[in-house]
Design a protein around this motif. Structure first.
Motif, PDB file in Angstrom:
ATOM      1  N   GLY A 165     -15.400 -42.607  11.237  1.00 30.48           N
ATOM      2  CA  GLY A 165     -15.574 -44.003  10.838  1.00 30.48           C
ATOM      3  C   GLY A 165     -15.839 -44.146   9.349  1.00 30.48           C
ATOM      4  N   GLU A 166     -16.586 -43.207   8.790  1.00 31.76           N
ATOM      5  CA  GLU A 166     -16.868 -43.238   7.356  1.00 31.76           C
ATOM      6  C   GLU A 166     -15.595 -43.018   6.541  1.00 31.76           C
ATOM      7  OE1 GLU A 166     -19.857 -40.257   6.970  1.00 31.76           O
ATOM      8  OE2 GLU A 166     -21.500 -41.561   7.663  1.00 31.76           O
ATOM      9  N   GLU A 167     -14.746 -42.088   6.997  1.00 34.22           N
ATOM     10  CA  GLU A 167     -13.483 -41.848   6.292  1.00 34.22           C
ATOM     11  C   GLU A 167     -12.569 -43.070   6.394  1.00 34.22           C
ATOM     12  OE1 GLU A 167     -13.018 -39.515   4.328  1.00 34.22           O
ATOM     13  OE2 GLU A 167     -14.634 -38.156   4.903  1.00 34.22           O
ATOM     14  N   ARG A 168     -12.584 -43.730   7.540  1.00 35.49           N
ATOM     15  CA  ARG A 168     -11.793 -44.945   7.695  1.00 35.49           C
ATOM     16  C   ARG A 168     -12.281 -46.020   6.718  1.00 35.49           C
ATOM     17  NH1 ARG A 168     -12.247 -45.255  12.446  1.00 35.49           N
ATOM     18  NH2 ARG A 168     -10.138 -44.864  13.206  1.00 35.49           N
ATOM     19  N   ASN A 169     -13.593 -46.207   6.659  1.00 33.57           N
ATOM     20  CA  ASN A 169     -14.154 -47.213   5.755  1.00 33.57           C
ATOM     21  C   ASN A 169     -13.861 -46.889   4.295  1.00 33.57           C
ATOM     22  OD1 ASN A 169     -15.218 -48.724   7.866  1.00 33.57           O
ATOM     23  ND2 ASN A 169     -17.198 -47.670   7.816  1.00 33.57           N
ATOM     24  N   ASN A 170     -13.920 -45.607   3.947  1.00 34.90           N
ATOM     25  CA  ASN A 170     -13.637 -45.206   2.565  1.00 34.90           C
ATOM     26  C   ASN A 170     -12.220 -45.590   2.157  1.00 34.90           C
ATOM     27  OD1 ASN A 170     -16.185 -44.086   2.242  1.00 34.90           O
ATOM     28  ND2 ASN A 170     -15.523 -42.006   2.763  1.00 34.90           N
ATOM     29  N   THR A 171     -11.285 -45.435   3.077  1.00 36.89           N
ATOM     30  CA  THR A 171      -9.888 -45.768   2.778  1.00 36.89           C
ATOM     31  C   THR A 171      -9.699 -47.275   2.668  1.00 36.89           C
ATOM     32  OG1 THR A 171      -9.232 -43.811   4.065  1.00 36.89           O
ATOM     33  CG2 THR A 171      -7.514 -45.373   3.493  1.00 36.89           C
ATOM     34  N   VAL A 172     -10.279 -47.994   3.614  1.00 35.66           N
ATOM     35  CA  VAL A 172     -10.153 -49.452   3.590  1.00 35.66           C
ATOM     36  C   VAL A 172     -10.833 -50.029   2.349  1.00 35.66           C
ATOM     37  CG1 VAL A 172     -10.776 -51.587   4.792  1.00 35.66           C
ATOM     38  CG2 VAL A 172      -9.948 -49.619   6.091  1.00 35.66           C
ATOM     39  N   ASN A 173     -11.929 -49.413   1.924  1.00 34.65           N
ATOM     40  CA  ASN A 173     -12.665 -49.930   0.765  1.00 34.65           C
ATOM     41  C   ASN A 173     -11.863 -49.855  -0.526  1.00 34.65           C
ATOM     42  OD1 ASN A 173     -14.927 -50.695   2.174  1.00 34.65           O
ATOM     43  ND2 ASN A 173     -16.021 -48.762   1.844  1.00 34.65           N
TER      44      ASN A 173
END
Length: 254
Positions: A165-173
């Motif tokens: 989830g953190e990697e997903r958020n990092n990309t979306v950010n």
């Protein structure tokens, strides 16, 4: 039978035949012991029957829970794979320097990053059994150990999913921090209408993200973490789940 023993006893005492009386006494004691053992055997058989019936109720409930959990896990594996495959396609487009249409990129981005990957197994009965100490009612030692290990394994899975989830958020950010448009993504995937927002009349292109090194780095880390989640966590978890179900089914058939 007891009346007969009493009659013989009186006769032996009257005739003062001590040796014969001793044999009689031993026989009487033996008869009492046999009676006690039979009563205990019947009592134990009833206890075992009650325990077995209780265990069967637990096993049927656990089978239902794990059957549902298996369906959930199978679907989650499909969603996770679909996500990282869409992310892989974005990376291939970046390598080819051949930009897709805005709509195509938006669809790929949404497929890759729209879904939270979180396994939520049905553990209500299992948790209740553990908390109440009823897990001891499962007679199969192997099954009992596997059920206990299942809970700790789920905790490990949750930690891995948190990392994903953190990697997903990092990309979306990246879209938030580098001036790309979430609105364009929403418009091109039809999500704007779903949330009651009209399409932007002057859309901002997001295709520049395909030339962003920061975006590439984050999406690669997302792909690696997604694949690791499947191969190192979900696949072994599925094997464990199948083993539990197989053991439960065997116990129910006995």
């Amino acid at each position: 039978m007891l009346k007969l023993f009493r009659k013989v006893k009186k006769q032996l005492i009257a005739e003062k035949k001590f040796s014969n009386y001793l044999i009689y006494a031993i026989g009487e004691i033996f008869l009492v012991v046999i009676g006690i053992l039979i009563a205990l055997a019947i009592d134990n058989a009833n206890d075992n029957r009650i325990k077995r019936e209780k265990e069967q109720v637990y096993l049927k409930g656990l089978k239902e829970e794990f059957d549902i959990s298996k369906i959930k896990l199978e679907e989650l594996i499909k969603v996770n794979r679909k996500s990282y495959e869409a992310a892989q396609e974005i990376v291939l487009l970046m390598d080819k320097k051949s930009f897709p249409s805005e709509e195509k990129f938006s669809q790929l981005f949404a497929t890759a990053f729209n879904y939270d990957i979180f396994f939520n197994p049905n553990n209500s009965l299992l948790n209740e059994m553990i908390n109440s100490g009823s897990l001891k009612d499962i007679s199969n030692d192997t099954l009992r150990i596997r059920l206990t290990n299942w809970i700790s394994t789920i905790d490990d899975i949750a930690n891995q999913e948190k990392m994903l989830g953190e990697e997903r958020n990092n990309t979306v950010n990246i879209f938030r921090s580098e001036g790309y448009s979430i609105r364009t993504l929403l418009d091109n995937t039809g999500m704007s209408k779903e949330v009651g927002i009209p399409n932007n009349q002057n859309p901002v292109s997001n295709l520049g993200a395909l030339e962003s090194l920061a975006f590439e780095n984050n999406i690669l880390l997302f792909i690696i973490t997604s694949q690791s989640t499947e191969t190192e966590h979900y696949a072994p978890l599925m094997m464990s789940l199948n083993s539990i179900l197989e053991t439960i089914n065997n116990e129910l058939e006995q």
